[in-house]
Each structure stands twice: as C-alpha cells, then as structure tokens.
Design a protein around this motif. Structure first.
Motif, short mmCIF file in Angstrom:
data_model
loop_
_atom_site.label_atom_id
_atom_site.label_comp_id
_atom_site.label_asym_id
_atom_site.label_seq_id
_atom_site.Cartn_x
_atom_site.Cartn_y
_atom_site.Cartn_z
N THR A 63 0.85 -1.19 0.00
CA THR A 63 0.00 0.00 0.00
C THR A 63 0.88 1.24 0.00
O THR A 63 1.98 1.23 0.56
CB THR A 63 -0.94 0.05 1.23
N PHE A 64 0.41 2.27 -0.69
CA PHE A 64 1.08 3.57 -0.67
C PHE A 64 0.10 4.57 -0.07
O PHE A 64 -0.95 4.82 -0.67
CB PHE A 64 1.48 4.01 -2.08
N GLY A 65 0.42 5.10 1.09
CA GLY A 65 -0.47 6.06 1.75
C GLY A 65 -1.88 5.52 1.92
O GLY A 65 -2.85 6.24 1.69
N VAL A 118 -4.15 0.59 -1.81
CA VAL A 118 -3.59 -0.70 -2.18
C VAL A 118 -3.07 -0.64 -3.63
O VAL A 118 -3.84 -0.44 -4.55
CB VAL A 118 -4.63 -1.83 -2.04
N ALA A 119 -1.75 -0.82 -3.80
CA ALA A 119 -1.16 -0.82 -5.14
C ALA A 119 -1.04 -2.25 -5.66
O ALA A 119 -1.10 -2.50 -6.87
CB ALA A 119 0.21 -0.17 -5.11
N LEU A 120 -0.86 -3.19 -4.74
CA LEU A 120 -0.68 -4.58 -5.13
C LEU A 120 -1.29 -5.49 -4.07
O LEU A 120 -1.08 -5.28 -2.87
CB LEU A 120 0.83 -4.87 -5.27
N GLY A 132 -1.68 -5.37 -18.30
CA GLY A 132 -2.68 -4.73 -17.44
C GLY A 132 -2.64 -3.23 -17.64
O GLY A 132 -1.63 -2.70 -18.09
N PRO A 133 -3.73 -2.55 -17.28
CA PRO A 133 -3.78 -1.10 -17.50
C PRO A 133 -2.77 -0.35 -16.64
O PRO A 133 -2.22 -0.91 -15.69
CB PRO A 133 -5.22 -0.73 -17.10
N ASN A 134 -2.55 0.89 -16.97
CA ASN A 134 -1.68 1.75 -16.17
C ASN A 134 -2.14 1.78 -14.73
O ASN A 134 -3.32 1.85 -14.45
CB ASN A 134 -1.72 3.18 -16.71
N GLY A 135 -1.18 1.70 -13.82
CA GLY A 135 -1.51 1.77 -12.40
C GLY A 135 -1.99 0.45 -11.83
O GLY A 135 -2.43 0.38 -10.68
N ALA A 136 -1.88 -0.64 -12.61
CA ALA A 136 -2.38 -1.95 -12.15
C ALA A 136 -1.48 -2.57 -11.09
O ALA A 136 -1.88 -3.51 -10.40
CB ALA A 136 -2.49 -2.91 -13.34
N GLY A 137 -0.25 -2.06 -10.96
CA GLY A 137 0.66 -2.62 -9.97
C GLY A 137 1.78 -3.46 -10.56
O GLY A 137 2.53 -4.12 -9.83
N LYS A 138 1.92 -3.44 -11.87
CA LYS A 138 2.92 -4.28 -12.54
C LYS A 138 4.34 -3.92 -12.11
O LYS A 138 5.12 -4.79 -11.72
CB LYS A 138 2.78 -4.16 -14.08
N SER A 139 4.66 -2.63 -12.20
CA SER A 139 6.02 -2.21 -11.82
C SER A 139 6.24 -2.41 -10.32
O SER A 139 7.35 -2.78 -9.90
CB SER A 139 6.27 -0.76 -12.20
N THR A 140 5.20 -2.18 -9.55
CA THR A 140 5.32 -2.39 -8.09
C THR A 140 5.68 -3.84 -7.78
O THR A 140 6.49 -4.11 -6.90
CB THR A 140 3.99 -2.00 -7.40
N MET A 141 5.09 -4.75 -8.53
CA MET A 141 5.39 -6.18 -8.33
C MET A 141 6.89 -6.42 -8.56
O MET A 141 7.55 -7.12 -7.78
CB MET A 141 4.54 -7.00 -9.30
N1 LIG Z 1 6.47 5.08 -4.99
C1 LIG Z 1 5.15 5.23 -5.04
N2 LIG Z 1 4.52 6.03 -4.17
C2 LIG Z 1 3.18 6.19 -4.19
N3 LIG Z 1 2.37 5.52 -5.03
C3 LIG Z 1 2.94 4.69 -5.92
C4 LIG Z 1 4.36 4.49 -5.98
N4 LIG Z 1 4.64 3.59 -6.97
C5 LIG Z 1 3.46 3.26 -7.50
N5 LIG Z 1 2.44 3.91 -6.88
C6 LIG Z 1 1.00 3.73 -7.17
O1 LIG Z 1 0.72 2.35 -7.13
C7 LIG Z 1 -0.16 1.97 -8.18
C8 LIG Z 1 0.51 0.93 -9.06
O2 LIG Z 1 1.54 1.56 -9.82
P1 LIG Z 1 2.52 0.77 -10.79
O3 LIG Z 1 3.01 -0.44 -10.11
O4 LIG Z 1 3.53 1.73 -11.28
O5 LIG Z 1 1.52 0.36 -11.97
P2 LIG Z 1 1.84 -0.14 -13.45
O6 LIG Z 1 3.30 -0.46 -13.55
O7 LIG Z 1 0.96 -1.34 -13.62
O8 LIG Z 1 1.42 0.98 -14.36
C9 LIG Z 1 -0.54 3.25 -8.89
O9 LIG Z 1 -1.75 3.72 -8.34
C10 LIG Z 1 0.60 4.18 -8.55
O10 LIG Z 1 0.18 5.53 -8.57
#
Ligand SMILES: Nc1ncnc2c1ncn2[C@@H]1O[C@H](COP(=O)(O)OP(=O)(O)O)[C@@H](O)[C@H]1O
Ligand SMILES: [Mg+2]
Length: 254
Positions: free
Chosen positions: A10-12, A15-17, A34-43
């Motif tokens: 979670t960010f603030g 839930v991001a993932l 997956g769409p933008n903001g789906a959590g792919k990069s976070t994973m």
């Molecule tokens: N460092 C961060 N701080 C706050 N929110 C973040 C951060 N990284 C990602 N997010 C949020 O987490 C969610 C998933 O982001 P991200 O993993 O980048 O998605 P994707 O790669 O699928 O586009 C989004 O809502 C994004 O705004």
C-alpha cells in the motif's frame, strides 16, 4: 522457482498490489499485462528488493526474497532491467559490458581489472545474444534507443541471473528493433525464467508462448495463453475494451 503468496503493497493507505497467488516455473517466460496503475512495476519493485511490501512472501528457489536488500537479491540470481538507462554514454559498448561483469562493479576496480580470456569470451557471447557484437567498439552514446536497451539487457545478463525481470522492453523501439527484442526474449526464456511487463499487444502475441497474467487494480484478473486472455470477456471489459485504448486498436488490426 518463484512462489508469491498474499503479497500486499500500500502507498499512503491505497492498495497498489494485492497478489493472492503467483507462481512461475523454471525457464518459463511470463508476460504480465494490465492497464496503467495496475501494480505491474510495483510487483517487480518488490521482487528486486526496491519496495518492501506490507505483508506476504516471495520464495525464490525456496528462499525468501522479502526483507532482503537489492544487492542480496541480485546476488541470489534475480536480475532487473529498469526502464531508465544506466549505461555510460562516453564508454564503448565493450567497456560498459566490462563494468557489468559479475564481481566487477566499480569503475575504479575495472580500471585495474585484468581481462581474462574467459571474461572476453563471455562479453562476446552476451553481445552476440543481444545483437551488439558488431557494436562492441561503438560509444554507447552513439547507439540507437533500441540498441541501448539491448546493452542494458546485456549488462543484466552478465550477472548471470536465473530470473530476469524486464519492464516494457520494447517501449520507444522501432518495429524492427521490437521484433528482434522479441526473439531475444524468447531465446532467453530457453535458459532462464523471465518476467516481462508489456503494453503492446502485438509484441505480447510474439513473445507469449506460455502463460500471460492479467493484472488489474493490484490483483490477478486471469491467467492463460495469449489466445485465452485475448478472448476473455473480463479482460476485454477491464483492459482491452476501452474504445480509445491503444491495446484495442492493436487488437483490431491483428
Ligand atoms: N512510490 C510510489 N509512491 C506512491 N504511489 C505509488 C508508488 N509507486 C506506485 N504507486 C501507485 O501504485 C499503483 C501501481 O503503480 P505501478 O506499479 O507503477 O503500476 P503499473 O506499472 O501497472 O502501471 C498506482 O496507483 C501508482 O500511482
Ligand atoms: Mg509500470
């Protein structure tokens, strides 16, 4: 080789993932869409130790990744190629690769580094893999965007990872470079496990010979072959179906 369970980031408070279950096989090439903001990069951030999840486990060959540093995870055999370039424009492709060799991390150490025939052979072998064998003496700054991305992949490959994480490898590439990148990833998937995040559905179709995972709002919507996922109603509704989405335009052409 990779087992993720109940992983939450979670960010603030948002839930991001929220991954209940994700498994990757040995020498499997998995594409995540997956769409933008789906959590792919976070994973990927979690898997490489850049982001600490609120909870959950990620076992890599039975060993826990969560809680380890990026360096430790890298040493365990997880290599991550980031989207932002990290190569030195003022050095040749060869010298950039030399810097990337395992156990040869600092520029200073490399200046006094005795280049063995084995190291040289390794650099040539990897350069061959990433289509850069004719560019070894070219300054990295003179490479095309696509070639720079291949150099980034080469540097990660020199660390001999068992699992390779690649975020949108074809972004900004020409069609010919995209095609070659696809071939490169398919070849890598024969000897390593690879997770690729990708937007371009043509490219996904080219590389996804095994499973595709669809991530939506932090969770797995579905997994299946490219064909299954492409024709899944929930995927079309959530991701491919948006009338103005680039993905849908790509699909209509195909
Ligand atoms: N460092 C961060 N701080 C706050 N929110 C973040 C951060 N990284 C990602 N997010 C949020 O987490 C969610 C998933 O982001 P991200 O993993 O980048 O998605 P994707 O790669 O699928 O586009 C989004 O809502 C994004 O705004
Ligand atoms: Mg992303």
């Amino acid at each position: 080789m990779l087992k993720i369970r109940n992983l939450t980031v979670t960010f603030g408070g948002v839930v991001a993932l929220s991954l209940h279950k994700f498994d990757l096989g040995d020498k499997e090439l998995r594409v995540i869409i997956g769409p933008n903001g789906a959590g792919k990069s976070t994973m990927m951030d979690v898997l490489c130790g850049k982001t600490l999840p609120n909870q959950g486990t990620a076992l890599f060959n039975g060993e826990e990744l969560i809680g380890r540093s990026e360096i430790e995870i890298n040493r365990m055999g997880v290599g991550r190629k980031f989207q932002k370039p990290t190569v030195f424009d003022g050095l040749t492709v060869f010298d950039n690769m030399l810097l990337g060799l395992k156990g040869n991390k600092s520029v200073f150490a490399s200046m006094f580094f005795h280049l063995s025939p084995e190291h040289r052979a390794k650099i040539y072998q990897v350069a061959e893999q990433v289509n850069l064998v004719d560019e070894l003496n070219t300054m990295a700054g003179a490479l095309s965007h696509g070639q720079k991305q291949w150099l980034e992949i080469a540097i990660v490959l020199l660390q001999e990872p068992e699992l390779l994480l690649i975020d949108e490898p074809a972004a900004g590439m020409s069609d010919a470079e995209t095609e070659k990148t696809g071939e490169l990833l398919i070849n890598l998937g024969k000897t390593k496990s690879v997770i690729v995040i990708e937007h371009d559905m043509h490219f996904v179709e080219q590389i996804a010979k095994e499973k595709v995972t669809v991530l939506v709002r932090g969770s797995i919507l579905t997994e299946g072959t490219f064909k299954e996922v492409k024709n899944d109603k929930s995927v079309i509704d959530c991701y491919l179906g948006a009338p103005d989405s680039a993905q849908m335009k790509n699909m209509k052409q195909s």
